[in-house]
Design a protein around this motif. Sequence first.
Motif, PDB file in Angstrom:
ATOM      1  N   ILE A 139     -29.094  81.359 -25.408  1.00 32.09           N
ATOM      2  CA  ILE A 139     -29.210  80.108 -26.017  1.00 32.09           C
ATOM      3  C   ILE A 139     -28.485  78.827 -25.190  1.00 32.09           C
ATOM      4  CG2 ILE A 139     -28.234  78.766 -28.075  1.00 32.09           C
ATOM      5  CD1 ILE A 139     -28.120  81.412 -29.638  1.00 32.09           C
ATOM      6  N   MET A 140     -27.722  79.289 -24.352  1.00 34.50           N
ATOM      7  CA  MET A 140     -27.053  78.357 -23.526  1.00 34.50           C
ATOM      8  C   MET A 140     -27.771  78.000 -22.228  1.00 34.50           C
ATOM      9  SD  MET A 140     -24.483  76.875 -24.918  1.00 34.50           S
ATOM     10  CE  MET A 140     -23.885  77.065 -26.387  1.00 34.50           C
ATOM     11  N   THR A 141     -28.831  77.207 -22.382  1.00 34.76           N
ATOM     12  CA  THR A 141     -29.578  76.791 -21.144  1.00 34.76           C
ATOM     13  C   THR A 141     -28.897  75.934 -19.996  1.00 34.76           C
ATOM     14  OG1 THR A 141     -30.424  75.093 -22.351  1.00 34.76           O
ATOM     15  CG2 THR A 141     -31.767  77.078 -22.212  1.00 34.76           C
ATOM     16  N   GLY A 142     -29.172  75.732 -19.103  1.00 32.43           N
ATOM     17  CA  GLY A 142     -28.276  74.632 -17.969  1.00 32.43           C
ATOM     18  C   GLY A 142     -28.029  73.524 -18.638  1.00 32.43           C
ATOM     19  N   ASP A 143     -28.688  72.783 -19.417  1.00 32.05           N
ATOM     20  CA  ASP A 143     -28.478  71.432 -20.021  1.00 32.05           C
ATOM     21  C   ASP A 143     -27.108  71.809 -20.969  1.00 32.05           C
ATOM     22  OD1 ASP A 143     -30.027  69.979 -18.689  1.00 32.05           O
ATOM     23  OD2 ASP A 143     -31.495  69.637 -20.191  1.00 32.05           O
ATOM     24  N   ARG A 144     -27.276  72.811 -21.674  1.00 35.63           N
ATOM     25  CA  ARG A 144     -26.169  73.080 -22.688  1.00 35.63           C
ATOM     26  C   ARG A 144     -24.805  73.439 -22.306  1.00 35.63           C
ATOM     27  NH1 ARG A 144     -29.518  73.905 -27.880  1.00 35.63           N
ATOM     28  NH2 ARG A 144     -31.420  73.681 -26.956  1.00 35.63           N
ATOM     29  N   LEU A 145     -25.007  74.374 -21.026  1.00 35.03           N
ATOM     30  CA  LEU A 145     -23.872  74.663 -20.286  1.00 35.03           C
ATOM     31  C   LEU A 145     -23.078  73.343 -19.822  1.00 35.03           C
ATOM     32  CD1 LEU A 145     -24.357  77.846 -18.782  1.00 35.03           C
ATOM     33  CD2 LEU A 145     -22.898  77.542 -20.393  1.00 35.03           C
ATOM     34  N   LEU A 146     -23.899  72.571 -19.188  1.00 36.81           N
ATOM     35  CA  LEU A 146     -23.397  71.414 -18.400  1.00 36.81           C
ATOM     36  C   LEU A 146     -22.933  70.309 -19.454  1.00 36.81           C
ATOM     37  CD1 LEU A 146     -23.620  70.851 -15.414  1.00 36.81           C
ATOM     38  CD2 LEU A 146     -25.421  69.359 -15.831  1.00 36.81           C
ATOM     39  N   TYR A 147     -23.237  70.476 -20.690  1.00 35.30           N
ATOM     40  CA  TYR A 147     -22.823  69.553 -21.893  1.00 35.30           C
ATOM     41  C   TYR A 147     -21.349  70.031 -22.165  1.00 35.30           C
ATOM     42  CZ  TYR A 147     -22.121  67.987 -26.497  1.00 35.30           C
ATOM     43  OH  TYR A 147     -21.495  67.589 -27.873  1.00 35.30           O
ATOM     44  N   LEU A 148     -21.398  71.304 -22.110  1.00 34.99           N
ATOM     45  CA  LEU A 148     -19.995  71.867 -22.622  1.00 34.99           C
ATOM     46  C   LEU A 148     -18.914  71.578 -21.296  1.00 34.99           C
ATOM     47  CD1 LEU A 148     -20.651  75.613 -23.669  1.00 34.99           C
ATOM     48  CD2 LEU A 148     -20.208  73.795 -25.093  1.00 34.99           C
ATOM     49  N   LEU A 149     -19.360  71.626 -20.009  1.00 36.77           N
ATOM     50  CA  LEU A 149     -18.417  71.320 -19.143  1.00 36.77           C
ATOM     51  C   LEU A 149     -18.093  69.638 -19.239  1.00 36.77           C
ATOM     52  CD1 LEU A 149     -17.590  73.455 -17.118  1.00 36.77           C
ATOM     53  CD2 LEU A 149     -19.263  72.323 -15.376  1.00 36.77           C
ATOM     54  N   GLY A 150     -19.116  68.985 -19.320  1.00 41.79           N
ATOM     55  CA  GLY A 150     -18.764  67.730 -19.410  1.00 41.79           C
ATOM     56  C   GLY A 150     -17.744  67.031 -20.603  1.00 41.79           C
ATOM     57  N   GLY A 151     -17.913  67.925 -21.363  1.00 44.36           N
ATOM     58  CA  GLY A 151     -16.794  67.841 -22.429  1.00 44.36           C
ATOM     59  C   GLY A 151     -15.292  67.878 -21.699  1.00 44.36           C
ATOM     60  N   LEU A 152     -15.455  68.883 -20.967  1.00 45.40           N
ATOM     61  CA  LEU A 152     -13.993  69.132 -20.281  1.00 45.40           C
ATOM     62  C   LEU A 152     -13.723  67.861 -19.238  1.00 45.40           C
ATOM     63  CD1 LEU A 152     -14.088  73.026 -19.967  1.00 45.40           C
ATOM     64  CD2 LEU A 152     -12.837  71.649 -21.779  1.00 45.40           C
ATOM     65  N   SER A 153     -14.810  67.954 -18.176  1.00 45.22           N
ATOM     66  CA  SER A 153     -14.584  66.841 -17.221  1.00 45.22           C
ATOM     67  C   SER A 153     -16.008  66.342 -16.835  1.00 45.22           C
ATOM     68  CB  SER A 153     -13.957  67.520 -15.738  1.00 45.22           C
ATOM     69  OG  SER A 153     -14.299  66.854 -14.654  1.00 45.22           O
ATOM     70  N   PRO A 154     -16.212  64.953 -17.024  1.00 45.56           N
ATOM     71  CA  PRO A 154     -17.474  64.470 -16.868  1.00 45.56           C
ATOM     72  C   PRO A 154     -17.907  64.581 -15.324  1.00 45.56           C
ATOM     73  CG  PRO A 154     -16.178  63.128 -18.319  1.00 45.56           C
ATOM     74  CD  PRO A 154     -15.453  64.156 -17.926  1.00 45.56           C
ATOM     75  N   GLY A 155     -16.692  64.197 -14.628  1.00 48.77           N
ATOM     76  CA  GLY A 155     -16.853  64.326 -13.180  1.00 48.77           C
ATOM     77  C   GLY A 155     -17.296  65.587 -12.470  1.00 48.77           C
ATOM     78  N   LEU A 156     -16.783  66.550 -13.212  1.00 49.24           N
ATOM     79  CA  LEU A 156     -17.074  68.000 -12.601  1.00 49.24           C
ATOM     80  C   LEU A 156     -18.547  68.217 -13.014  1.00 49.24           C
ATOM     81  CD1 LEU A 156     -16.053  70.331 -11.329  1.00 49.24           C
ATOM     82  CD2 LEU A 156     -15.637  71.311 -13.585  1.00 49.24           C
ATOM     83  N   ALA A 157     -19.140  67.775 -14.233  1.00 42.39           N
ATOM     84  CA  ALA A 157     -20.379  68.125 -14.627  1.00 42.39           C
ATOM     85  C   ALA A 157     -21.495  67.314 -13.926  1.00 42.39           C
ATOM     86  CB  ALA A 157     -20.505  67.534 -16.148  1.00 42.39           C
ATOM     87  N   LEU A 158     -20.958  66.325 -13.266  1.00 50.03           N
ATOM     88  CA  LEU A 158     -22.074  65.335 -12.223  1.00 50.03           C
ATOM     89  C   LEU A 158     -22.111  66.309 -11.188  1.00 50.03           C
ATOM     90  CD1 LEU A 158     -23.660  63.148 -11.658  1.00 50.03           C
ATOM     91  CD2 LEU A 158     -21.819  61.961 -10.596  1.00 50.03           C
ATOM     92  N   VAL A 159     -20.820  66.566 -10.498  1.00 56.01           N
ATOM     93  CA  VAL A 159     -20.971  67.271  -9.326  1.00 56.01           C
ATOM     94  C   VAL A 159     -21.694  68.837  -9.366  1.00 56.01           C
ATOM     95  CG1 VAL A 159     -19.545  68.763  -7.744  1.00 56.01           C
ATOM     96  CG2 VAL A 159     -18.735  66.403  -8.299  1.00 56.01           C
ATOM     97  N   ILE A 160     -21.719  69.483 -10.474  1.00 51.18           N
ATOM     98  CA  ILE A 160     -22.481  70.571 -10.737  1.00 51.18           C
ATOM     99  C   ILE A 160     -23.696  70.308 -10.896  1.00 51.18           C
ATOM    100  CG2 ILE A 160     -22.623  72.516 -12.253  1.00 51.18           C
ATOM    101  CD1 ILE A 160     -19.866  72.932 -12.343  1.00 51.18           C
TER     102      ILE A 160
END
Lengths: 290, 557
Positions: free
Chosen positions: A116-137
Amino acid sequence: MQGFTERNPISVAVYFLAAAGVAMFSMDPVLLAVSLCGAVGLFLLLDGLGSLRSHLWMLGLFLLSAVINPLTYHNGRTVLLVVNHNPITLEACLYGLAAAGMIVATLYWFRSFSRIMTGDRLLYLLGGLSPGLALVISMALRYVPLYGRQWRRVEETQRTLGLYREENAVDTLRGKARVFSAMTTWALENGVITADSMAARGYGTGRRTHFTLFRFRADDILLLVLSLVLAGVSLWGAAGRTVQYYPVFCLSPLTGRALAGYLAYGALVLLPLILQTKEAIAWHFWSWKK
Amino acid sequence: MAFLELEKVSFTYPGAAAPAIRELSFSVEEGELIVLTGATGSGKSTLLRLLKRELAPRGERRGVIRLGGADMESLPPREAAFSVGYVLQRPEEQIVTDKVWHELCFGLENMGLPREEIARRVAETASYFGIESWYELPVCQLSGGQKQLLNLAAVMAMQPRLLLLDEPTAQLDPIAAADLIATIHRLNRDMGLTVLVIEHRLEELLPLCHRALVLREGQLLGCDSPARAAALMASDPRLAESLPSAARMHHLLGLTGECPLSVSQGRQLVQRWMETVPLHAAGAETGAAVSPTGGKGALPPALELKQVYFRYERTAQDVLRGVSLRAAQGEILCLLGGNGSGKSTLLGAAAGLRRVQHGQVRIFGQKLSQYKGQSLYRECVALLPQDVETLFLCDTVREELARTGADLSCLPFDLTLLPDRHPYDLSGGEKQLLALAMVLAQKPRLLLMDEPTKGLDACAKKQYAQALKALRVQGTAIVIVTHDAVFAADCADRCLLLFRGQVAAEDAPGVFFGTNLFYTTPISRMTRGLLPGCVTVEEAAARLGKASSAARKEGGV
């Protein structure tokens, strides 16, 4: 719209954490059996009957984990048979089965999760923790395959240019080293252009917004709250019943509290099925009315 | 008051003896579409970068640049960044994130806009640019044209007041390039957006723009209407080559007056010209479209493909489906075709990089497998890849030349490359020339080239074609994959159209481009039905000129 798979990734992640978590912290055979059935059922619901081979592997893993415990651990009162002067006990067998069930159930929960958790979804989860990190990833996710492709292209071109002159290991290694150094320059050069492009679009001029494809709707909140409440009740119920494997397998009598826990966990495990089926039924009604 | 105003702007790079830009003054009104043109090294890119504060090169700058009446230096950083949009030359490198949707909202996130506003602008932009169907794709799955369209859309989502583009179509095939130019024109026409664009490909853009700004050695040669700018450029031999075909024909015929720019204007010119001379005089010349093949049937083959099938993965579709072709020694063969028609794969198969699954690839009569080790690449086959940067391994041009034993002087170019430059720092055209020198150092008898004219200006292209023709005389077989119909018409002996992994058409260039409706040169479109088989500007001008002189002679008798 799909009832479960397209819910907000945070709700879905919390659901999986709850469903897999309850079973991971309890050795209650009933809970484990429900968890195993639910996990396999959900995966079949998502994946269909396609990947038969992977299910056989899982079955093998289940049997292996179930067998290893009684073969290596000889505690327990009820001896079933003796192999090489080592007793195989009923208790160790039961414990092995329970542990195998837990392992395989957890694996199945994770398989469904990663489907279920495609790339976009995982990145969304991560972005919730740290938007900067999500951009880097997100940048890395673009960059790493790009680098790999460029590497292969450089190797091919250099081969036609005669870089790997002879087919010996030293020459090949030397060639690879040169390609690596050229790729480093390429990566830096590329990075400069990317940095230009970022600056040109105003990166670093002030506070950034973190834009995402997903929002929280009423259904998402409902799923989130239901997952947490049902998991809470299950844990509370499970805590009301003691399970003992050694020296003798013993399960304290079923109380109302434990029953409530089982029912809550059963509901939790069936939640995705209910939500997906609800949508399927809604679709049928819609197409009848047409 | 002008929207964009430059007042005596000069710029000198650190350590450079002469300024790159000298005392430049001009102004741009709001809503204008302006083409910036000039030879390589005339300071076009430097000028464009000076107009974008974040990308301005380091060095000594004098003069004032005003945007909307305010000095650009005094603008707050956010306003400066977002009021000027900038699209770079290479589509791939300016993409920042991994997904299309993320790339679209990257700039908007930097602006710190509220979520709802971003959602609205992304939705609007995606539908305007036709991105909806690939909105959630990873960017690595896009074609070059889609990537550049995405770059333009991502900039336009920020709603800049001024759009700057640095050769946005240089790396694209002609169809994607025409699409992008049409989109830029539409933005200018529909939204009144002010656009400054550097372009070598004047064929499509010059007829559309309001004014053309011509630079030479950092100075303004002129800033005038397209027709008058074309007349100005015609006086400079380096710039004249890059003019649209209609304008070049106009000048070659020695005409004065309003210069035609578009294909339709060019066609009117040909029609008018032919009305003034008797039809039979022009018609008598129909035999002129004979291509200069050196008797290709007689010469032994350099490359032969027989019923070749190739696919990248077992379950994937065939990329080559039974291709058969033959290139003789001393022949230039051009392969044309759309994206994904299998052109580059075919070259890879010929170069021994892709082992084909069915069929035969023979090089000089021998099977590929008979070439042991690296013997195939020793004085036999050489490949000029599409991305020439993959050829460069060293830190300077000098080392690169020494490594491969290449010699620049063997090429008929008046260009001297700075030997201590890093190969990556060369301009697109210079990179191509260095790459050609390196590949030729292998002394190939079969030369395979993948899009060799990417990034070259018209003048360099002409010289490039000369170099290839010189090689042909020496008996080298050359197979060129190209999108560039004008280049193919100029130098090919035979042209092939590849479609879905098969050869769909094969002819001498005169017949090939004379018959094709889409894959053809602008001149062929102008002369269709009037001068059959006429595909290059020189040919058209010569035949029209001859016809008129013949008519004059008859009139005299």
